[in-house]
Design an enzyme around this catalytic site. Structure first.
Site, mmCIF file in Angstrom:
data_model
loop_
_atom_site.group_PDB
_atom_site.id
_atom_site.type_symbol
_atom_site.label_atom_id
_atom_site.label_comp_id
_atom_site.label_asym_id
_atom_site.label_seq_id
_atom_site.Cartn_x
_atom_site.Cartn_y
_atom_site.Cartn_z
ATOM 1 N N GLN A 41 20.093 -21.532 -21.517
ATOM 2 C CA GLN A 41 18.929 -22.403 -21.458
ATOM 3 C C GLN A 41 19.311 -23.834 -21.789
ATOM 4 O OE1 GLN A 41 15.225 -20.872 -22.932
ATOM 5 N NE2 GLN A 41 15.977 -18.760 -22.982
ATOM 6 N N LYS B 31 17.065 -29.016 -28.920
ATOM 7 C CA LYS B 31 16.377 -28.001 -28.129
ATOM 8 C C LYS B 31 14.928 -28.445 -27.978
ATOM 9 C CE LYS B 31 19.317 -24.013 -28.997
ATOM 10 N NZ LYS B 31 19.387 -22.573 -29.354
ATOM 11 N N GLU C 59 13.641 -19.839 -25.340
ATOM 12 C CA GLU C 59 14.029 -20.283 -26.668
ATOM 13 C C GLU C 59 12.975 -21.238 -27.195
ATOM 14 O OE1 GLU C 59 17.954 -21.889 -26.631
ATOM 15 O OE2 GLU C 59 18.900 -19.915 -26.612
ATOM 16 N N LEU D 91 28.394 -29.008 -36.159
ATOM 17 C CA LEU D 91 29.536 -28.605 -36.968
ATOM 18 C C LEU D 91 30.744 -29.470 -36.599
ATOM 19 C CD1 LEU D 91 29.152 -24.722 -36.808
ATOM 20 C CD2 LEU D 91 28.583 -26.232 -38.723
ATOM 21 N N ASP E 125 18.586 -11.252 -30.400
ATOM 22 C CA ASP E 125 19.581 -11.841 -29.515
ATOM 23 C C ASP E 125 20.886 -12.173 -30.232
ATOM 24 O OD1 ASP E 125 20.378 -12.822 -26.978
ATOM 25 O OD2 ASP E 125 19.939 -14.871 -27.588
ATOM 26 N N GLU F 63 30.089 -16.292 -35.382
ATOM 27 C CA GLU F 63 31.315 -17.085 -35.514
ATOM 28 C C GLU F 63 31.719 -17.241 -36.967
ATOM 29 O OE1 GLU F 63 31.366 -20.792 -33.403
ATOM 30 O OE2 GLU F 63 30.194 -19.986 -31.731
ATOM 31 N N ASP G 102 22.344 -20.355 -33.367
ATOM 32 C CA ASP G 102 21.581 -20.024 -32.160
ATOM 33 C C ASP G 102 20.451 -19.041 -32.474
ATOM 34 O OD1 ASP G 102 20.743 -20.032 -29.588
ATOM 35 O OD2 ASP G 102 22.449 -18.948 -28.759
#
Length: 569
Positions: free
Chosen positions: A251, A267, A288, A374, A440, A445, A460
């Site tokens: 997205q 976003k 989202e 980050l 989802d 990570e 996310d």
């Protein structure tokens, strides 16, 4: 006759001079009265409101006064330096005093409503009175002693001066050595960027850089670090200098640049806060939500994890802060004006980037979330791990964990889950995802530097908070199948189930600190109530596990009082 005419002229001259003097005196009096009147107005405007009904909390006023004062003082006035040798946590806190940056720019063409909301939405405010949120963060469970951090427990460090040069370069060998007070100036010729004169003095570093330097082996940020407030304020108010579409993902998301070289992940708002996901949609077919990213950051902080990068809400001008400044030609080609006059765009991505799924301003103003970036992967590499409880992302197939009751036994024997804290880290993430109904979580990570001895990044979270009327128990599969949970996590969950620290109440208070809370509540009351209901479910699962298994609690509080009631009573 000549004498009489002369007398008349003399009399007229005296009269004229008298009139001129009178007018001059009157003008002087009027100017003095005007000056006194203006002075009284200025004095009145400068008096800070003292009544309890003031809409600006006292702590917030002090915060912005400190920003103003520090902006006018030389940045290099402090002699405090970033450490280049191992230090303990107290030293780290001292080295993370807030940095104050002068806000030189405001929205160029934003609406008055937008300016008021951004100006009034002072990020990380203190709630009036002694709120449940304040009481929660004063609780012993949120103030546990921490082990001393060693040099290799920091993600990034400032190099010692003697190592700053390349020993293999003859040209650099001839250069004058860098001393502790030298400045590193940017050579960028791009327009709009601030002149960078950072030194080893922490007060010359912008909030985003101090955030990067504050990342440790065990958390992204220290909740008590005052730079957190500076960072969120920075994200909510800094002038936007550039906007390009971020590649990857299903997205639309944009990478925004600021004058001091900071960046944020944007976003956009695509649906209203009250819009609940259609029950017939699969988890991977959902939009989202910008407010889900914001709420996830607050929930992660309330659970004591500190594993989601800081996120704030903001109103931006689609025309002046994206369309007119973007250098992304693929993005700029997707702008259009809707039949009702709203400025829209849709970008290019794998799904939901089409004229049928546009992002639109009203007519120019758009709600967005902005997440702190980050460190660049070239400075701090990250490793992506496929979650053992990843869903099949199929409308017909099931994953192995959905059909194998003993699946966790296999996971426990597989690296990196066969040693260390990786399994309970994953269960922490499952608890977070269940509370906000995020299905989802296919990957997670970690920072490569820390190997297996580190926390998981909770990134996310845009598909969270989609449904409030229905819970998804399968998200808790790691906890249900492994029957293992951190003691600190369990005690905090119990604490948040008590009336004095009810999760929905502290979440509501926490979300009020975000600028977009002035537009509408970031989460509806239905979503807040769902948090309490889901929390009760998590505690029931843990209780059920304790009835059937002995080794359920992973004790990460070794040496502390074993009486749970001392912490949660």
């Amino acid at each position: 006759m000549r004498d009489e005419g002369t007398m008349i002229k003399l009399n007229l001259g005296r009269s004229t001079r008298s009139i001129y003097l009178g007018l001059a005196f009157l003008s002087l009096v009027l100017h003095l009265l005007l000056a006194c009147f203006c002075l009284s107005i200025l004095q009145t405007a400068c008096v800070l409101p003292t009544s309890s009904s003031s809409s600006i909390p006292k702590t917030n006023i002090q915060h912005h006064q400190s920003i103003s004062q520090s902006s006018s003082s030389p940045a290099a006035s402090s002699s405090h330096k970033l450490p280049t040798i191992p230090q303990n946590e107290e030293q780290h806190k001292l080295n993370n005093r807030p940095v104050h940056l002068k806000d030189k720019h405001s929205f160029s063409d934003a609406t008055e409503r937008e300016k008021k909301l951004i100006g009034a939405g002072k990020v990380i405010q203190k709630v009036k009175g002694h709120s449940k949120l304040e009481a929660l963060f004063q609780h012993p469970l949120y103030n546990l002693p921490r082990p001393e951090l060693r040099e290799d427990d920091w993600l990034l460090r400032v190099k010692a001066n003697e190592h700053a040069r390349d020993a293999g370069s003859d040209e650099e060998e001839r250069e004058e050595p860098i001393n502790s007070d030298s400045q590193w100036q940017s050579s960028s010729q791009e327009g709009g960027y601030d002149r960078v004169t950072w030194t080893s003095d922490v007060e010359t570093h912008p909030p985003w850089l101090r955030f990067h330097l504050g990342i440790s082996r065990w958390e992204l940020y220290n909740r008590k670090d005052p730079n957190l407030a500076q960072l969120t304020h920075y994200l909510a108010t800094q002038r936007i200098l550039g906007a390009v579409q971020k590649t990857g993902g299903t997205q639309l998301k944009l990478l925004m640049s600021f004058p001091n070289y900071g960046q944020a992940l944007l976003k956009p708002m695509k649906q209203s806060r009250d819009a609940e996901t259609d029950v017939n949609l699969f988890y991977f077919s959902d939009f989202e939500r910008h407010n889900a990213e914001i709420a996830a950051f607050h929930l992660d902080r309330l659970l004591g994890f500190n594993r989601i990068p800081p996120v704030v809400g903001r109103l931006i001008n689609v025309t002046t802060e994206i369309r007119e400044i973007t250098t992304d030609h693929r993005l700029s080609r997707t702008f259009f004006t809707s039949p009702v006059g709203n400025v829209c765009f849709y970008g290019q991505c794998e799904y939901y980037c089409s004229s049928e799924h546009p992002v639109c301003g009203h007519p120019h103003v758009l709600e967005v979330s902005l997440a702190a970036m980050l460190p660049d992967l070239t400075l701090a590499a990250r490793r992506s791990w496929r979650s053992p409880w990843r869903r099949a992302y199929s409308r017909t197939k099931l994953a192995q964990w959905e059909t194998d009751p003993a699946y966790c036994d296999t996971v426990k024997q597989t690296p990196p889950y066969n040693h260390g804290t990786r399994l309970v880290d994953l269960i922490d993430m499952a608890v977070l995802d269940f509370l906000m109904s995020n299905m989802d979580r296919h990957h997670y990570e970690t920072f490569e530097k820390f190997g297996n001895e580190t926390f998981l990044l909770h990134l996310d979270n845009g598909r969270a908070f989609g449904r409030h009327s229905r819970d998804e128990p399968s998200i808790l599969a790691p906890l249900q199948q492994c029957c293992r949970i951190r003691r600190s996590t369990f005690l905090r969950l119990r604490l948040l189930s008590l009336p004095g620290f009810r999760l929905s109440d502290v979440m509501r208070d926490s979300l009020l600190q975000d600028p977009l809370a002035g537009v509408n509540p970031l989460l509806s009351e239905s979503h807040l109530s769902a948090l309490d209901r889901r929390l009760a479910t998590v505690l029931q699962v843990v209780q059920s596990c304790r009835h059937h298994h002995k080794d359920v609690i992973y004790n990460d509080l070794v040496g502390y009082d074993e009486d749970h009631d001392r912490w949660t009573g």
